[in-house]
Motif scaffolding. Sequence first.
Motif, PDB file in Angstrom:
ATOM      1  N   SER A   1       0.824  -1.208   0.000  1.00 59.86           N
ATOM      2  CA  SER A   1       0.000   0.000   0.000  1.00 59.86           C
ATOM      3  C   SER A   1       0.857   1.257   0.000  1.00 59.86           C
ATOM      4  CB  SER A   1      -0.931  -0.022   1.212  1.00 59.86           C
ATOM      5  OG  SER A   1      -1.710   1.152   1.267  1.00 59.86           O
ATOM      6  N   GLN A   2       1.873   1.307   0.833  1.00 62.01           N
ATOM      7  CA  GLN A   2       2.736   2.482   0.911  1.00 62.01           C
ATOM      8  C   GLN A   2       3.538   2.683  -0.371  1.00 62.01           C
ATOM      9  OE1 GLN A   2       5.046   1.842   4.454  1.00 62.01           O
ATOM     10  NE2 GLN A   2       3.249   1.893   5.790  1.00 62.01           N
ATOM     11  N   ALA A   3       3.856   1.591  -1.062  1.00 66.65           N
ATOM     12  CA  ALA A   3       4.647   1.698  -2.292  1.00 66.65           C
ATOM     13  C   ALA A   3       3.883   2.387  -3.413  1.00 66.65           C
ATOM     14  CB  ALA A   3       5.098   0.310  -2.745  1.00 66.65           C
ATOM     15  N   LEU A   4       2.547   2.354  -3.369  1.00 71.29           N
ATOM     16  CA  LEU A   4       1.748   2.891  -4.467  1.00 71.29           C
ATOM     17  C   LEU A   4       1.959   4.382  -4.681  1.00 71.29           C
ATOM     18  CD1 LEU A   4      -1.657   1.029  -3.975  1.00 71.29           C
ATOM     19  CD2 LEU A   4       0.189   0.506  -5.580  1.00 71.29           C
ATOM     20  N   SER A   5       2.305   5.111  -3.647  1.00 71.16           N
ATOM     21  CA  SER A   5       2.492   6.562  -3.803  1.00 71.16           C
ATOM     22  C   SER A   5       3.902   6.912  -4.273  1.00 71.16           C
ATOM     23  CB  SER A   5       2.190   7.271  -2.475  1.00 71.16           C
ATOM     24  OG  SER A   5       3.084   6.830  -1.461  1.00 71.16           O
ATOM     25  N   THR A   6       4.756   5.910  -4.455  1.00 67.24           N
ATOM     26  CA  THR A   6       6.148   6.187  -4.855  1.00 67.24           C
ATOM     27  C   THR A   6       6.547   5.456  -6.135  1.00 67.24           C
ATOM     28  OG1 THR A   6       7.022   4.358  -3.501  1.00 67.24           O
ATOM     29  CG2 THR A   6       6.798   6.510  -2.441  1.00 67.24           C
ATOM     30  N   LEU A   7       5.589   4.841  -6.818  1.00 69.08           N
ATOM     31  CA  LEU A   7       5.918   4.057  -8.005  1.00 69.08           C
ATOM     32  C   LEU A   7       6.471   4.944  -9.116  1.00 69.08           C
ATOM     33  CD1 LEU A   7       2.865   1.608  -8.264  1.00 69.08           C
ATOM     34  CD2 LEU A   7       5.128   1.184  -7.267  1.00 69.08           C
ATOM     35  N   ALA A   8       7.451   4.426  -9.829  1.00 69.73           N
ATOM     36  CA  ALA A   8       8.018   5.139 -10.973  1.00 69.73           C
ATOM     37  C   ALA A   8       7.060   5.078 -12.155  1.00 69.73           C
ATOM     38  CB  ALA A   8       9.369   4.520 -11.353  1.00 69.73           C
ATOM     39  N   ASP A   9       7.261   5.986 -13.110  1.00 69.15           N
ATOM     40  CA  ASP A   9       6.462   5.946 -14.332  1.00 69.15           C
ATOM     41  C   ASP A   9       6.651   4.589 -15.014  1.00 69.15           C
ATOM     42  OD1 ASP A   9       5.687   8.521 -13.871  1.00 69.15           O
ATOM     43  OD2 ASP A   9       7.078   9.418 -15.311  1.00 69.15           O
ATOM     44  N   GLY A  10       5.543   4.006 -15.467  1.00 73.20           N
ATOM     45  CA  GLY A  10       5.621   2.722 -16.155  1.00 73.20           C
ATOM     46  C   GLY A  10       5.500   1.517 -15.257  1.00 73.20           C
ATOM     47  N   VAL A  11       5.490   1.733 -13.930  1.00 69.24           N
ATOM     48  CA  VAL A  11       5.368   0.613 -12.982  1.00 69.24           C
ATOM     49  C   VAL A  11       3.912   0.492 -12.541  1.00 69.24           C
ATOM     50  CG1 VAL A  11       6.047  -0.322 -10.746  1.00 69.24           C
ATOM     51  CG2 VAL A  11       7.731   0.825 -12.194  1.00 69.24           C
ATOM     52  N   THR A  12       3.411  -0.740 -12.526  1.00 69.95           N
ATOM     53  CA  THR A  12       2.035  -1.026 -12.140  1.00 69.95           C
ATOM     54  C   THR A  12       2.021  -2.176 -11.146  1.00 69.95           C
ATOM     55  OG1 THR A  12       1.318  -0.430 -14.392  1.00 69.95           O
ATOM     56  CG2 THR A  12      -0.278  -1.569 -12.998  1.00 69.95           C
ATOM     57  N   LEU A  13       1.211  -2.057 -10.117  1.00 70.15           N
ATOM     58  CA  LEU A  13       0.938  -3.194  -9.235  1.00 70.15           C
ATOM     59  C   LEU A  13      -0.311  -3.881  -9.768  1.00 70.15           C
ATOM     60  CD1 LEU A  13       1.323  -4.931  -6.700  1.00 70.15           C
ATOM     61  CD2 LEU A  13      -0.109  -3.273  -5.462  1.00 70.15           C
ATOM     62  N   TRP A  14      -0.158  -5.122 -10.228  1.00 71.98           N
ATOM     63  CA  TRP A  14      -1.279  -5.893 -10.746  1.00 71.98           C
ATOM     64  C   TRP A  14      -1.766  -6.855  -9.669  1.00 71.98           C
ATOM     65  CZ3 TRP A  14      -3.580  -4.393 -15.042  1.00 71.98           C
ATOM     66  CH2 TRP A  14      -2.844  -3.683 -15.999  1.00 71.98           C
ATOM     67  N   CYS A  15      -3.073  -6.882  -9.462  1.00 75.71           N
ATOM     68  CA  CYS A  15      -3.681  -7.709  -8.419  1.00 75.71           C
ATOM     69  C   CYS A  15      -4.754  -8.592  -9.041  1.00 75.71           C
ATOM     70  CB  CYS A  15      -4.324  -6.830  -7.343  1.00 75.71           C
ATOM     71  SG  CYS A  15      -3.233  -5.569  -6.642  1.00 75.71           S
ATOM     72  N   ALA A  16      -4.652  -9.886  -8.798  1.00 74.00           N
ATOM     73  CA  ALA A  16      -5.653 -10.855  -9.249  1.00 74.00           C
ATOM     74  C   ALA A  16      -5.925 -11.801  -8.090  1.00 74.00           C
ATOM     75  CB  ALA A  16      -5.151 -11.631 -10.465  1.00 74.00           C
ATOM     76  N   GLY A  17      -7.074 -11.633  -7.451  1.00 75.90           N
ATOM     77  CA  GLY A  17      -7.330 -12.433  -6.266  1.00 75.90           C
ATOM     78  C   GLY A  17      -6.324 -12.079  -5.184  1.00 75.90           C
ATOM     79  N   ARG A  18      -5.611 -13.093  -4.685  1.00 80.19           N
ATOM     80  CA  ARG A  18      -4.586 -12.853  -3.676  1.00 80.19           C
ATOM     81  C   ARG A  18      -3.196 -12.674  -4.284  1.00 80.19           C
ATOM     82  NH1 ARG A  18      -6.107 -17.025   1.286  1.00 80.19           N
ATOM     83  NH2 ARG A  18      -8.220 -16.208   1.694  1.00 80.19           N
ATOM     84  N   ASP A  19      -3.090 -12.781  -5.596  1.00 80.37           N
ATOM     85  CA  ASP A  19      -1.789 -12.628  -6.260  1.00 80.37           C
ATOM     86  C   ASP A  19      -1.474 -11.152  -6.450  1.00 80.37           C
ATOM     87  OD1 ASP A  19      -1.435 -15.372  -6.450  1.00 80.37           O
ATOM     88  OD2 ASP A  19      -2.481 -15.483  -8.373  1.00 80.37           O
ATOM     89  N   ARG A  20      -0.220 -10.792  -6.204  1.00 81.02           N
ATOM     90  CA  ARG A  20       0.244  -9.417  -6.356  1.00 81.02           C
ATOM     91  C   ARG A  20       1.549  -9.441  -7.138  1.00 81.02           C
ATOM     92  NH1 ARG A  20      -4.146  -9.267  -4.507  1.00 81.02           N
ATOM     93  NH2 ARG A  20      -4.817  -8.586  -2.440  1.00 81.02           N
ATOM     94  N   GLN A  21       1.698  -8.505  -8.078  1.00 77.82           N
ATOM     95  CA  GLN A  21       2.941  -8.457  -8.838  1.00 77.82           C
ATOM     96  C   GLN A  21       3.204  -7.040  -9.325  1.00 77.82           C
ATOM     97  OE1 GLN A  21       3.272 -10.638 -12.697  1.00 77.82           O
ATOM     98  NE2 GLN A  21       5.019 -11.648 -11.744  1.00 77.82           N
ATOM     99  N   PHE A  22       4.371  -6.503  -8.980  1.00 81.11           N
ATOM    100  CA  PHE A  22       4.811  -5.228  -9.525  1.00 81.11           C
ATOM    101  C   PHE A  22       5.451  -5.492 -10.891  1.00 81.11           C
ATOM    102  CE2 PHE A  22       4.703  -4.189  -4.996  1.00 81.11           C
ATOM    103  CZ  PHE A  22       4.113  -2.928  -5.016  1.00 81.11           C
ATOM    104  N   VAL A  23       5.020  -4.729 -11.889  1.00 74.88           N
ATOM    105  CA  VAL A  23       5.493  -4.935 -13.261  1.00 74.88           C
ATOM    106  C   VAL A  23       5.962  -3.606 -13.833  1.00 74.88           C
ATOM    107  CG1 VAL A  23       4.834  -5.593 -15.615  1.00 74.88           C
ATOM    108  CG2 VAL A  23       3.989  -6.912 -13.662  1.00 74.88           C
ATOM    109  N   MET A  24       7.151  -3.631 -14.426  1.00 79.92           N
ATOM    110  CA  MET A  24       7.675  -2.471 -15.143  1.00 79.92           C
ATOM    111  C   MET A  24       7.411  -2.668 -16.633  1.00 79.92           C
ATOM    112  SD  MET A  24       9.351   0.376 -15.679  1.00 79.92           S
ATOM    113  CE  MET A  24      10.395   0.850 -14.297  1.00 79.92           C
ATOM    114  N   THR A  25       6.614  -1.777 -17.215  1.00 79.28           N
ATOM    115  CA  THR A  25       6.352  -1.826 -18.653  1.00 79.28           C
ATOM    116  C   THR A  25       7.424  -1.026 -19.373  1.00 79.28           C
ATOM    117  OG1 THR A  25       3.969  -2.028 -18.295  1.00 79.28           O
ATOM    118  CG2 THR A  25       4.692  -1.331 -20.477  1.00 79.28           C
TER     119      THR A  25
END
Length: 245
Positions: free
Chosen positions: A204-228
């Motif tokens: 949760s705290q990381a969401l306000s500091t993500l770099a451009d192009g980075v997304t936190l993807w959530c599917a159910g209980r799975d979480r993954q930070f992805v750099m596009t």
Amino acid sequence: MSTPSSSTAPGGRARRGFGLIGPRRGRHTVSLDELGSLGLPVGDDGAVIGVDAEGRPAVLGINRPTPYEVTLIGGLWTAQVLALRAAGTGARIAVETGRAQAWTSLAQAAGGGQPCISLHDVGRVPPQGASAGSPVVVVRDCGMRPPRGRVASGPWQSVVTLLPYLSPVAPRLMKKSALVGVQRVSPDESALIGRIMNLSSTESQALSTLADGVTLWCAGRDRQFVMTQATDAETGLLGSARRMD
């Protein structure tokens, strides 16, 4: 066409069609314990949307035989890269948008002259006739409060809803989506998203500091930070990764 030649094998046995006997070599075999070493890192079928924290490809299988809803709280740049890459998998892209000018260049450049990305006014997306041989991805770029329309996910038709920020309709969309992507948001928004998505305090705290192009993807209980990471062609068409438009 000539018929296979024949030769005589040692001992006088005829060998039709195979020529001379070659050198004898040991068979290529492995023991049962060694089979695990032959595993290949094959991911899901779909579009590569970036790389994870370990640098491995992150793949989104968006063409599905069942209804599939995606909500992206993020920037237009990321949504357009996703649209391009989904088109690269053979999907037709229907964009419902109130800012057609932001999508026109993309629609004209995609598909090598083939009309694979179509643009429609808000509330004016016609039936797309999705099928296994012609899957469809509908991208809803309708601002903070996308209206309830006749566009719905279905077999071989996925719907991606883009929200620039956490709007009043976001919680409803997030809860009904199979996949939710979140890019950089304000600290207040990140705290609320954390509660809605049951994120850890670190996530949760990381969401306000993500770099451009980075997304936190959530599917159910799975979480993954992805750099596009854009290709050269994508950068030439869309520019560099950015959260704000």
